[in-house]
Design an enzyme around this catalytic site. Structure first.
Site, short mmCIF file in Angstrom:
data_model
loop_
_atom_site.label_atom_id
_atom_site.label_comp_id
_atom_site.label_asym_id
_atom_site.label_seq_id
_atom_site.Cartn_x
_atom_site.Cartn_y
_atom_site.Cartn_z
N HIS A 61 0.89 -1.26 0.02
CA HIS A 61 -0.15 0.10 0.10
C HIS A 61 0.59 1.28 0.14
O HIS A 61 2.19 1.14 0.28
CB HIS A 61 -1.05 0.15 1.26
CG HIS A 61 -0.44 0.09 2.49
ND1 HIS A 61 0.18 -1.05 3.24
CD2 HIS A 61 -0.53 1.18 3.45
CE1 HIS A 61 0.56 -0.67 4.38
NE2 HIS A 61 0.24 0.59 4.70
N HIS A 63 0.93 5.35 1.24
CA HIS A 63 0.25 6.50 2.06
C HIS A 63 0.90 7.79 1.67
O HIS A 63 2.09 7.95 1.09
CB HIS A 63 1.05 6.65 3.45
CG HIS A 63 0.36 5.29 4.47
ND1 HIS A 63 -0.70 5.68 5.16
CD2 HIS A 63 0.89 4.41 4.65
CE1 HIS A 63 -0.83 4.67 5.79
NE2 HIS A 63 -0.17 3.74 5.48
N TYR A 124 2.49 9.52 11.75
CA TYR A 124 2.15 8.15 11.37
C TYR A 124 2.55 7.85 10.14
O TYR A 124 3.14 6.56 9.85
CB TYR A 124 0.72 8.22 11.35
CG TYR A 124 0.01 6.92 11.06
CD1 TYR A 124 -0.10 5.80 11.82
CD2 TYR A 124 -0.73 6.89 9.76
CE1 TYR A 124 -0.54 4.63 11.37
CE2 TYR A 124 -1.18 5.76 9.35
CZ TYR A 124 -1.07 4.59 9.98
OH TYR A 124 -1.77 3.55 9.47
N GLN A 128 5.33 4.51 9.10
CA GLN A 128 4.92 3.21 8.59
C GLN A 128 6.02 2.35 7.79
O GLN A 128 5.81 1.16 7.92
CB GLN A 128 3.90 3.53 7.35
CG GLN A 128 2.56 3.99 7.83
CD GLN A 128 1.96 3.14 8.84
OE1 GLN A 128 1.45 2.01 8.50
NE2 GLN A 128 1.91 3.32 10.16
#
Length: 131
Positions: A61, A63, A124, A128
């Site tokens: 994924h 971000h 945050y 990751q």
């Protein structure tokens, strides 16, 4: 709290946290694919005058914290990033093309980020990579 920007009609501070995944959540965002994907995302954001606050990829994924002109819209930006990156990554990396029929799922997560929560969101996203 973030930089205030403007165009001819609007003064804005619109920062978004966007997350999206490869089709079937396949772990294809590694090595050279990871490097090329980040390059493509940066190119699209630069062309659209959408400053990246933070960008991090995991094998399955992405971000992205990005500031977007509300008249252009986050959906159009994400659509352009996903479309261009899918086309180019699948052209340049045949191993990706052989593993999945299209690079990205049709969906994504998006949330607005503002005020005191911007730094929390930024930390945050930065953290990751260590997960």
């Amino acid at each position: 709290m973030g930089e205030t920007r403007s165009n001819n009609n609007v003064v804005y501070r619109c920062t978004y946290h966007v997350v999206w995944c490869p089709k079937y959540r396949r772990k294809v965002i590694t090595g050279d694919v990871d490097i090329r994907l980040k390059q493509i995302i940066r190119e699209v954001c630069t062309e659209r005058d959408a400053p990246i606050v933070e960008l991090e990829t995991m094998p399955d994924h992405v971000h992205l914290l990005v500031t977007v002109d509300p008249q252009y819209g986050i959906h159009r930006l994400v659509k352009q990033i996903k479309g261009r990156s899918s086309r180019l990554i699948r052209q340049e990396f045949p191993e990706v093309r052989s593993r999945i029929p299209t690079l990205w799922t049709n969906s994504y997560f998006v949330a607005t980020v503002g005020g005191a929560t911007l730094e929390i969101a930024k930390r945050y996203v930065e953290s990751q990579r260590n997960v």
